[in-house]
Scaffold this motif. Structure first.
Motif, PDB file in Angstrom:
ATOM      1  N   GLU A 316       0.856  -1.185   0.000  1.00  0.00           N
ATOM      2  CA  GLU A 316       0.000   0.000   0.000  1.00  0.00           C
ATOM      3  C   GLU A 316       0.893   1.236   0.000  1.00  0.00           C
ATOM      4  O   GLU A 316       1.767   1.367   0.856  1.00  0.00           O
ATOM      5  N   ILE A 317       0.670   2.113  -0.965  1.00  0.00           N
ATOM      6  CA  ILE A 317       1.423   3.362  -1.058  1.00  0.00           C
ATOM      7  C   ILE A 317       0.429   4.501  -0.902  1.00  0.00           C
ATOM      8  O   ILE A 317      -0.448   4.707  -1.756  1.00  0.00           O
ATOM      9  N   THR A 318       0.483   5.222   0.211  1.00  0.00           N
ATOM     10  CA  THR A 318      -0.422   6.342   0.422  1.00  0.00           C
ATOM     11  C   THR A 318       0.290   7.646   0.060  1.00  0.00           C
ATOM     12  O   THR A 318       1.455   7.641  -0.361  1.00  0.00           O
ATOM     13  N   ASP A 319      -0.419   8.753   0.239  1.00  0.00           N
ATOM     14  CA  ASP A 319       0.095  10.051  -0.243  1.00  0.00           C
ATOM     15  C   ASP A 319       0.461   9.943  -1.722  1.00  0.00           C
ATOM     16  O   ASP A 319       1.472  10.473  -2.179  1.00  0.00           O
ATOM     17  N   PHE A 320      -0.376   9.216  -2.448  1.00  0.00           N
ATOM     18  CA  PHE A 320      -0.160   8.960  -3.877  1.00  0.00           C
ATOM     19  C   PHE A 320      -1.426   9.421  -4.595  1.00  0.00           C
ATOM     20  O   PHE A 320      -2.433   8.721  -4.608  1.00  0.00           O
ATOM     21  N   ASP A 321      -1.408  10.582  -5.160  1.00  0.00           N
ATOM     22  CA  ASP A 321      -2.604  11.205  -5.742  1.00  0.00           C
ATOM     23  C   ASP A 321      -2.983  10.519  -7.053  1.00  0.00           C
ATOM     24  O   ASP A 321      -2.336  10.706  -8.081  1.00  0.00           O
ATOM     25  N   MET A 322      -4.045   9.714  -7.005  1.00  0.00           N
ATOM     26  CA  MET A 322      -4.479   8.999  -8.205  1.00  0.00           C
ATOM     27  C   MET A 322      -5.249   9.884  -9.177  1.00  0.00           C
ATOM     28  O   MET A 322      -5.647   9.445 -10.246  1.00  0.00           O
ATOM     29  N   GLY A 323      -5.472  11.146  -8.787  1.00  0.00           N
ATOM     30  CA  GLY A 323      -6.186  12.054  -9.670  1.00  0.00           C
ATOM     31  C   GLY A 323      -5.298  12.718 -10.701  1.00  0.00           C
ATOM     32  O   GLY A 323      -5.798  13.364 -11.640  1.00  0.00           O
ATOM     33  N   ILE A 379      13.441  -1.193  -4.164  1.00  0.00           N
ATOM     34  CA  ILE A 379      12.592  -0.554  -5.174  1.00  0.00           C
ATOM     35  C   ILE A 379      11.939   0.704  -4.613  1.00  0.00           C
ATOM     36  O   ILE A 379      11.801   1.713  -5.315  1.00  0.00           O
ATOM     37  N   ALA A 380      11.535   0.670  -3.335  1.00  0.00           N
ATOM     38  CA  ALA A 380      10.927   1.846  -2.712  1.00  0.00           C
ATOM     39  C   ALA A 380      11.890   3.030  -2.723  1.00  0.00           C
ATOM     40  O   ALA A 380      11.487   4.173  -2.980  1.00  0.00           O
ATOM     41  N   THR A 381      13.166   2.757  -2.468  1.00  0.00           N
ATOM     42  CA  THR A 381      14.180   3.820  -2.507  1.00  0.00           C
ATOM     43  C   THR A 381      14.417   4.283  -3.940  1.00  0.00           C
ATOM     44  O   THR A 381      14.467   5.486  -4.222  1.00  0.00           O
ATOM     45  N   LEU A 385       9.455   6.199  -3.290  1.00  0.00           N
ATOM     46  CA  LEU A 385       8.116   6.051  -2.744  1.00  0.00           C
ATOM     47  C   LEU A 385       8.006   6.806  -1.423  1.00  0.00           C
ATOM     48  O   LEU A 385       8.988   6.938  -0.687  1.00  0.00           O
ATOM     49  N   PRO A 386       6.815   7.300  -1.091  1.00  0.00           N
ATOM     50  CA  PRO A 386       6.656   8.060   0.154  1.00  0.00           C
ATOM     51  C   PRO A 386       6.917   7.200   1.391  1.00  0.00           C
ATOM     52  O   PRO A 386       6.868   5.961   1.329  1.00  0.00           O
ATOM     53  N   GLU A 387       7.176   7.878   2.522  1.00  0.00           N
ATOM     54  CA  GLU A 387       7.420   7.158   3.776  1.00  0.00           C
ATOM     55  C   GLU A 387       6.217   6.321   4.183  1.00  0.00           C
ATOM     56  O   GLU A 387       6.354   5.328   4.889  1.00  0.00           O
ATOM     57  N   THR A 388       5.034   6.733   3.762  1.00  0.00           N
ATOM     58  CA  THR A 388       3.806   6.013   4.102  1.00  0.00           C
ATOM     59  C   THR A 388       3.554   4.897   3.095  1.00  0.00           C
ATOM     60  O   THR A 388       2.521   4.870   2.404  1.00  0.00           O
ATOM     61  N   SER A 389       4.496   3.980   3.017  1.00  0.00           N
ATOM     62  CA  SER A 389       4.392   2.814   2.133  1.00  0.00           C
ATOM     63  C   SER A 389       4.677   1.568   2.953  1.00  0.00           C
ATOM     64  O   SER A 389       5.701   1.495   3.632  1.00  0.00           O
ATOM     65  N   TRP A 390       3.755   0.602   2.889  1.00  0.00           N
ATOM     66  CA  TRP A 390       3.879  -0.590   3.725  1.00  0.00           C
ATOM     67  C   TRP A 390       3.591  -1.867   2.925  1.00  0.00           C
ATOM     68  O   TRP A 390       2.918  -1.833   1.893  1.00  0.00           O
ATOM     69  N   LEU A 391       4.073  -2.974   3.452  1.00  0.00           N
ATOM     70  CA  LEU A 391       3.658  -4.296   3.011  1.00  0.00           C
ATOM     71  C   LEU A 391       2.681  -4.834   4.045  1.00  0.00           C
ATOM     72  O   LEU A 391       3.000  -4.902   5.242  1.00  0.00           O
ATOM     73  N   PHE A 392       1.468  -5.194   3.606  1.00  0.00           N
ATOM     74  CA  PHE A 392       0.452  -5.790   4.470  1.00  0.00           C
ATOM     75  C   PHE A 392       0.130  -7.199   3.972  1.00  0.00           C
ATOM     76  O   PHE A 392       0.549  -7.598   2.880  1.00  0.00           O
ATOM     77  N   PHE A 393      -0.691  -7.918   4.760  1.00  0.00           N
ATOM     78  CA  PHE A 393      -0.962  -9.328   4.474  1.00  0.00           C
ATOM     79  C   PHE A 393      -2.461  -9.589   4.474  1.00  0.00           C
ATOM     80  O   PHE A 393      -3.195  -9.078   5.320  1.00  0.00           O
ATOM     81  N   TYR A 394      -2.901 -10.431   3.538  1.00  0.00           N
ATOM     82  CA  TYR A 394      -4.323 -10.765   3.457  1.00  0.00           C
ATOM     83  C   TYR A 394      -4.740 -11.782   4.521  1.00  0.00           C
ATOM     84  O   TYR A 394      -5.885 -11.787   4.954  1.00  0.00           O
ATOM     85  N   THR A 409      10.068   4.163   8.024  1.00  0.00           N
ATOM     86  CA  THR A 409       8.601   4.183   7.965  1.00  0.00           C
ATOM     87  C   THR A 409       8.002   3.901   9.343  1.00  0.00           C
ATOM     88  O   THR A 409       8.390   2.944  10.017  1.00  0.00           O
ATOM     89  N   LYS A 410       7.040   4.724   9.738  1.00  0.00           N
ATOM     90  CA  LYS A 410       6.370   4.547  11.026  1.00  0.00           C
ATOM     91  C   LYS A 410       5.256   3.512  10.917  1.00  0.00           C
ATOM     92  O   LYS A 410       4.856   3.103   9.823  1.00  0.00           O
ATOM     93  N   ALA A 411       4.747   3.103  12.075  1.00  0.00           N
ATOM     94  CA  ALA A 411       3.644   2.138  12.100  1.00  0.00           C
ATOM     95  C   ALA A 411       2.414   2.727  11.420  1.00  0.00           C
ATOM     96  O   ALA A 411       2.136   3.926  11.528  1.00  0.00           O
ATOM     97  N   PRO A 412       1.651   1.905  10.709  1.00  0.00           N
ATOM     98  CA  PRO A 412       0.421   2.388  10.071  1.00  0.00           C
ATOM     99  C   PRO A 412      -0.645   2.673  11.115  1.00  0.00           C
ATOM    100  O   PRO A 412      -0.538   2.216  12.269  1.00  0.00           O
ATOM    101  N   PRO A 413      -1.687   3.406  10.755  1.00  0.00           N
ATOM    102  CA  PRO A 413      -2.795   3.635  11.687  1.00  0.00           C
ATOM    103  C   PRO A 413      -3.401   2.317  12.148  1.00  0.00           C
ATOM    104  O   PRO A 413      -3.526   1.370  11.360  1.00  0.00           O
ATOM    105  N   VAL A 414      -3.783   2.245  13.412  1.00  0.00           N
ATOM    106  CA  VAL A 414      -4.370   1.025  13.962  1.00  0.00           C
ATOM    107  C   VAL A 414      -5.815   0.921  13.506  1.00  0.00           C
ATOM    108  O   VAL A 414      -6.602   1.868  13.626  1.00  0.00           O
ATOM    109  N   VAL A 415      -6.158  -0.243  12.951  1.00  0.00           N
ATOM    110  CA  VAL A 415      -7.527  -0.485  12.484  1.00  0.00           C
ATOM    111  C   VAL A 415      -7.943  -1.880  12.922  1.00  0.00           C
ATOM    112  O   VAL A 415      -7.118  -2.718  13.261  1.00  0.00           O
ATOM    113  N   GLU A 416      -9.259  -2.119  12.918  1.00  0.00           N
ATOM    114  CA  GLU A 416      -9.794  -3.444  13.203  1.00  0.00           C
ATOM    115  C   GLU A 416     -10.427  -3.982  11.936  1.00  0.00           C
ATOM    116  O   GLU A 416     -11.304  -3.355  11.341  1.00  0.00           O
TER     117      GLU A 416
END
Length: 425
Positions: A316-323, A379-381, A385-394, A409-416
């Motif tokens: 997931e790469i955030t701060d990435f303007d898809m517009g 590749i991120a370097t 890619l922005p600092e707000t880029s993470w690898l997550f798992f399904y 990179t800091k921890a992502p926002p906590v979600v449930e």
């Protein structure tokens, strides 16, 4: 709890993990010195060996304090199998994201003669089911209960329970059926292979006769005591149906333009989506079954989709303007670079991409997560890619795991996480 994928030794989570491992080592020392002896005494029925109340309290206190120092969500049971062996079960029950800690515990356990140490509660012996559910949950099994099963389209098993004694309270009926299913099948089968359970009213004899007259098929149900055997058969059928190849050997490369693609999208204001992926609006997968499985079903486990222990995850790469006008080209350039790097290293491939309003996604099938992380970070370097880029798992049991694509990179926002009640076509 973040546990499996922490690549940086100065990460606070890595340091916390080492402290937890020290607690695990202390636990197994206490287990051999104190717990084993007192447990064996507690199941010895002779008057001379019987534990005093104070001794038993001390025994349970040692177990509770030691295990909760490792993780407060760990539950435990001891089972005595006469003339056979003793069992110690440590489980996190519904707290699936803590399961990796328990698996590490068991791998670190000493080899003790006459003992089995398990990470999941095993199936309850059929003759003891009623007593078990009464004692553990205060539930009664309907005397006329029967069960039917089918393989779902997402490589899981759907169960229908038939009884005239179900209430009109769906919550109560489901509570009974979920507890019953877990007891009959054991926690591991229940967690990894059961998609849904449903309470159903049995079809009356007059309705069955009418169905026969009009050529409509009547539902077939079976006694509960055959459920475990049948679920094992379906699980094996699913595993045998999976390819003997890695996904990077099966799927076309990302640069192949005519590859079939399965797409699902939602509106930004739709609420019924997995919490971790609320930003994501579009899914474009090369594999339809994976699209369906990641968006629907009670849980997701990679083992249902790869017999070669691949892990399905996403960047997931955030701060990435898809517009922006060239945003899709930038995302595809990143995806192609990742796909080529993983394929050339025989570590995996891309099976999908996606986007949100201010984020983009690259879906991965990885043969080895640990070896892939340095490649993704490189590749991120390279791509800035922005600092707000993470690898997550399904996987449902990996929902607390994440890897920053930059060391800083800091921890992502906590979600449930919540399952998505939608079945894409």
């Amino acid at each position: 709890m973040r546990w499996l994928y922490i690549p940086d030794e100065d990460d606070p989570d890595f340091i916390a993990k080492q402290e937890t491992i020290a607690h695990i080592e202390k636990w197994w020392q206490d287990f051999e010195k104190i717990v084993v002896t007192k447990w064996i005494k507690s199941v010895d029925k002779s008057a001379e060996a019987a534990l005093e109340v104070a001794d038993y309290s001390d025994f349970t206190d040692v177990v509770r304090e030691s295990l909760h120092a490792i993780n407060p969500n760990i539950m435990w049971e001891f089972h005595n199998k006469p003339n056979d062996y003793h069992e110690f079960v440590c489980t996190v029950e519904d707290n699936y994201s803590d399961g990796a800690v328990v698996q590490t515990m068991v791998r670190m356990s000493p080899k003790l003669e006459g003992w089995r140490i398990l990470t999941h509660r095993p199936p309850v012996e059929f003759d003891a089911l009623q007593i078990y559910l009464q004692q553990t949950a205060g539930l009664e099994i309907p005397q006329d209960i029967r069960v039917s099963w089918t393989k779902s389209h997402i490589n899981r098993i759907m169960l229908g329970y038939h009884s005239s004694h179900f209430t009109n309270d769906l919550s109560k009926d489901l509570t009974l059926l979920l507890k019953l299913t877990s007891a009959v099948l054991g926690e591991e089968m229940f967690e990894k292979w059961i998609d849904r359970v449903a309470p159903l009213k049995p079809v009356s004899i007059p309705v069955r006769m009418l169905n026969q007259l009009i050529g409509k098929e009547n539902p077939i149900s079976f006694q509960l005591n055959v459920l475990l055997e049948q679920c094992n058969k379906i699980k094996n059928q699913i595993l045998n149906s999976l390819p003997n190849n890695y996904f990077y050997e099966l799927l076309p490369s990302y640069e192949q333009e005519d590859a079939p693609c399965y797409i699902w999208h939602r509106k930004p204001d739709e609420d019924n989506v997995p919490a971790r992926r609320k930003r994501r609006l579009i899914y474009a997968f090369l594999e339809q079954s994976l699209l369906q499985a990641t968006l629907s079903g009670l849980y997701f486990h990679s083992t249902s989709h790869s017999k070669l222990n691949e892990t399905f995850c996403y960047v997931e790469i955030t701060d990435f303007d898809m517009g922006l006008k060239d945003s899709l080209d930038k995302r595809d350039d990143i995806a192609l670079r990742i796909d080529n790097a993983l394929r050339s290293s025989q570590l995996g491939c891309i099976f999908g991409v996606g986007s949100g309003i201010d984020s983009c996604y690259v879906d991965l099938a990885l043969r080895n997560v640990e070896k892939a992380i340095p490649i993704l970070r490189e590749i991120a370097t390279e791509k800035n890619l922005p600092e707000t880029s993470w690898l997550f798992f399904y996987d449902s049991n990996l929902q607390d795991e994440w890897v920053g694509l930059h060391k800083s990179t800091k921890a992502p926002p906590v979600v449930e996480e919540e399952p998505l009640e939608f079945e894409p076509g």
